[in-house]
Design a protein around this motif. Structure first.
Motif, PDB file in Angstrom:
ATOM      1  N   PHE A 154       0.777  -1.121  -0.116  1.00  0.00           N
ATOM      2  CA  PHE A 154      -0.052   0.002  -0.087  1.00  0.00           C
ATOM      3  C   PHE A 154       0.968   1.222   0.011  1.00  0.00           C
ATOM      4  N   ARG A 156       3.962   1.491  -1.070  1.00  0.00           N
ATOM      5  CA  ARG A 156       4.781   1.612  -2.028  1.00  0.00           C
ATOM      6  C   ARG A 156       4.032   2.135  -3.251  1.00  0.00           C
ATOM      7  N   LEU A 157       2.627   1.377  -3.528  1.00  0.00           N
ATOM      8  CA  LEU A 157       1.955   2.178  -4.541  1.00  0.00           C
ATOM      9  C   LEU A 157       1.717   3.612  -4.528  1.00  0.00           C
ATOM     10  N   GLN A 158       1.274   3.772  -3.220  1.00  0.00           N
ATOM     11  CA  GLN A 158       0.574   5.408  -2.916  1.00  0.00           C
ATOM     12  C   GLN A 158       2.340   6.229  -3.308  1.00  0.00           C
ATOM     13  N   SER A 159       3.469   5.624  -2.819  1.00  0.00           N
ATOM     14  CA  SER A 159       4.541   6.566  -3.116  1.00  0.00           C
ATOM     15  C   SER A 159       4.934   6.393  -4.613  1.00  0.00           C
ATOM     16  N   GLN A 160       4.621   5.424  -5.330  1.00  0.00           N
ATOM     17  CA  GLN A 160       4.661   5.450  -6.903  1.00  0.00           C
ATOM     18  C   GLN A 160       3.854   6.630  -7.343  1.00  0.00           C
ATOM     19  N   HIS A 161       2.694   6.797  -6.690  1.00  0.00           N
ATOM     20  CA  HIS A 161       1.969   8.051  -7.319  1.00  0.00           C
ATOM     21  C   HIS A 161       2.265   9.268  -6.811  1.00  0.00           C
ATOM     22  N   GLY A 162       3.430   9.322  -6.077  1.00  0.00           N
ATOM     23  CA  GLY A 162       3.772  10.538  -5.266  1.00  0.00           C
ATOM     24  C   GLY A 162       2.852  11.285  -4.380  1.00  0.00           C
ATOM     25  N   LEU A 163       1.825  10.106  -3.740  1.00  0.00           N
ATOM     26  CA  LEU A 163       1.200  10.468  -2.756  1.00  0.00           C
ATOM     27  C   LEU A 163       1.741  10.301  -1.435  1.00  0.00           C
TER      28      LEU A 163
END
Lengths: 258, 346
Positions: A154, A156-163
């Motif tokens: 979770f 990691r994915l949010q970080s990938q989106h810059g969030l």
């Protein structure tokens, strides 16, 4: 003996407790209302502040550490995991995250390990690994260990989106008491109220903290459309259908074949 | 900064950040330097910026193909949108209004040529309306279960590979026969005893057929259901079904199928807008404009190609899209995890 231990504890607590308001934080963000237009491709807010010391502040204490936490509007999210079944990849397990921030940023002037002990880091929720992200685990609500597969996926994915982001060199001290940090807001930022918490540390302990907030609003035609779609589904559907018919009709006139 | 990853398998459906397709990545990379040039258009429901010319080009390309083969083109448009990073749900819901536009302009011209059988169209429509409602209901249910994208992909694989394979094979055989100099006998499809034994027979004057309404309504339900779940008009299945099962003559078959497509897609747009709020009107409008323009040129190009070659090409195209989905399902996804927002809880 119990009493003595208690007394010792109280004495220790008193000694350790910082004098009331020896330091004060004064902060401001460069913009309290960010409007996201259709052209918005991400921008950066700036947070400034200074550490105000009064006479009570210990003179020996001159170097401070600062941690800024920015939390966007909260929402429920589901993280799903794909597994191979019958030769194809399908969603199997899922975990529900409850009221987790849609945007989460942690900024500091140096690595969290240098600022405070692991225990303090955990208690003060310093770092993405220590921020509370509540999951529904069976009938209970709890956060899990940082290396839990769903939690780390979770984050990691949010970080990938810059969030979700963590930057331990983002806060810069311009003078020993004057600081600034940038708050990057990518194009995908959710709209709503963002809470900013600024915590001041010295010698591994929290000295004081303050809060501020800013708001992200989307404006323009696109936002109007999105709002209409959500609130007036029936009218929106009718208008879209009519639009389709109009376009088809226009085309049949414009391109009339003999 | 997010690296521009190819991210086709990403299963999202989130309202704001499920997608990191090339569109979004490009927006971030170029946003700082060239702010005023509004090449990027922000899609309000898909919630991502996309190059407007890319969308227009896609609309035109699919329109060209649909004009050439006389089909709606939904089975191409929906996958293309998914491939550029729009979530399957938004793609399916928005394409339904796009197909409504193109089938309306088609239906109008068939209407002028009196190439529509109104009574057959209305009976088909009864089934179509039921099927569409069932389809949207299933769509909503699957979405809640987190299996929508899988079902869309699976349906595409099953339908497109089978239909595309048959078409390709038929086209290939016809072409080989033509090359060998054999006379291609256009045979009227044989009599289907079981279909003609069904009750509730009705006479459809303009098509000059006398057939039970049961298979007509069933076909309507089937096409409506597929259309709503997959974001396709279904013309490429409906036309063969009408010809082979009901023996509808070629003079009315395309016009009548377009009326059904128009009606089911209008219903699908309405229901998707009401129940799932996934119809992106801005996206649909751009696709429509590109689509109806491309269709005109496609129709002209189509007249220059021979029938069996056309069928071979179409079969190949449908097969390719089906295989593309199959590959997507079988290869290990880049990321096994996906996030979806399930609503703001306050």
């Amino acid at each position: 003996m119990n009493v003595r231990r208690l007394a010792a504890g109280v004495a220790l607590a008193l000694a350790a407790a910082p004098p009331a308001h020896a330091e004060r934080l004064i902060v401001s963000v460069s913009n309290h209302r960010v409007t996201v237009t259709p052209n918005y491709a991400g921008e950066e807010l700036v947070l400034f502040g200074s550490v105000e010391r009064d006479a009570q502040a210990p003179t020996t204490r001159t170097s401070y550490d600062l941690v800024v936490t920015v939390m966007g509007p909260r929402a429920d999210m589901v993280t799903r995991r794909k597994e191979r079944r019958f030769g194809i990849w399908i969603n199997t397990d899922s975990r529900q995250f409850l009221k987790v921030p849609g945007y989460l940023a942690l900024f500091a002037n140096r690595p969290f390990e240098a600022i405070a002990s692991p225990e303090v880091q955990r208690r003060q929720q310093l770092g993405l690994n220590n921020v509370l992200l509540t999951q529904r685990v069976g009938p209970d609500y709890a956060d899990v260990v940082p290396n839990d597969a769903f939690r780390s996926a979770f984050v990691r994915l949010q970080s990938q989106h810059g969030l979700y982001r963590e930057d331990t060199s983002a806060v810069t001290f311009l003078t020993p008491t004057l600081f600034r940090t940038g708050i990057p807001l990518p194009a995908a930022v959710p709209i709503g109220t963002y809470e900013v918490e600024i915590k001041l540390f010295a010698d591994g302990a929290l000295v004081t903290k303050t809060e501020t907030a800013f708001e992200i609003v989307k404006i323009g035609f696109e936002q109007f459309v999105a709002g209409a779609a959500r609130q007036y589904g029936l009218v929106y559907g009718l208008v879209t259908t009519l639009m389709a018919l109009m376009t088809g009709w226009m085309a049949s006139i414009v391109f009339k074949r003999d | 900064m997010v690296p521009p990853r190819r991210h086709f398998g990403y299963q999202g459906g989130s309202s704001h950040h499920a997608v990191s397709g090339p569109g979004r990545a490009r927006a971030r990379a170029s946003g700082q330097e060239q702010e005023p040039t509004r090449v990027q258009i922000y899609l309000p429901i898909a919630d991502l910026p996309v190059n407007i010319f890319l969308l227009l080009a896609m609309g035109a390309a699919v329109g060209f193909v649909s004009g050439m083969f006389g089909i709606g083109g939904g089975f191409l448009m929906t996958p293309l949108l998914i491939f550029i990073g729009i979530t399957p749900g938004v793609a399916v819901a928005s394409v339904s209004s796009h197909i409504a536009a193109s089938s309306f302009s088609g239906a109008l011209s068939y209407w002028r040529r009196r190439a529509i059988d109104p009574s057959l169209a209305s009976v088909l429509l009864i089934g179509g309306a039921i099927g569409t409602a069932l389809g949207v209901y299933t769509f909503t249910l699957l979405r809640a279960l987190g299996q929508l994208d899988l079902m869309i992909a699976l349906s595409y694989v099953a339908l497109l590979t089978s239909v595309g394979g048959v078409m390709f094979w038929e086209g290939l055989r016809a072409m080989l026969r033509a090359r060998r100099g054999e006379v291609v006998t256009v045979r009227r499809p044989g009599s289907h005893v079981w279909i003609h034994g069904l009750p509730l027979k009705m006479r459809f004057k303009r098509s000059k057929i006398y057939v039970s309404v049961v298979p007509v309504v069933t076909i309507g339900i089937f096409i409506g259901f597929l259309g709503a779940v997959m974001g396709i008009g279904g013309g490429f299945i409906l036309v063969p079904l009408l010809i082979y099962l009901l023996r509808v003559p070629t003079s009315t078959v395309i016009g009548t199928s377009m009326v059904l497509t128009l009606a089911t897609m209008m219903i699908a747009t309405m229901l998707h807008a009401i129940s799932n709020h996934l119809v992106d009107a801005v996206l649909a409008l751009i696709l429509m404009v590109g689509g109806v323009t491309g269709a005109q040129f496609g129709a002209r190009a189509g007249q220059m190609i021979r029938g069996e070659q056309l069928r071979l090409l179409l079969g190949l195209l449908i097969l390719a899209v089906g295989v593309r989905f199959a590959v997507e399902l079988v290869i290990r996804p880049e990321d096994l995890f996906t996030i979806r927002a399930t609503g703001i809880s306050e």
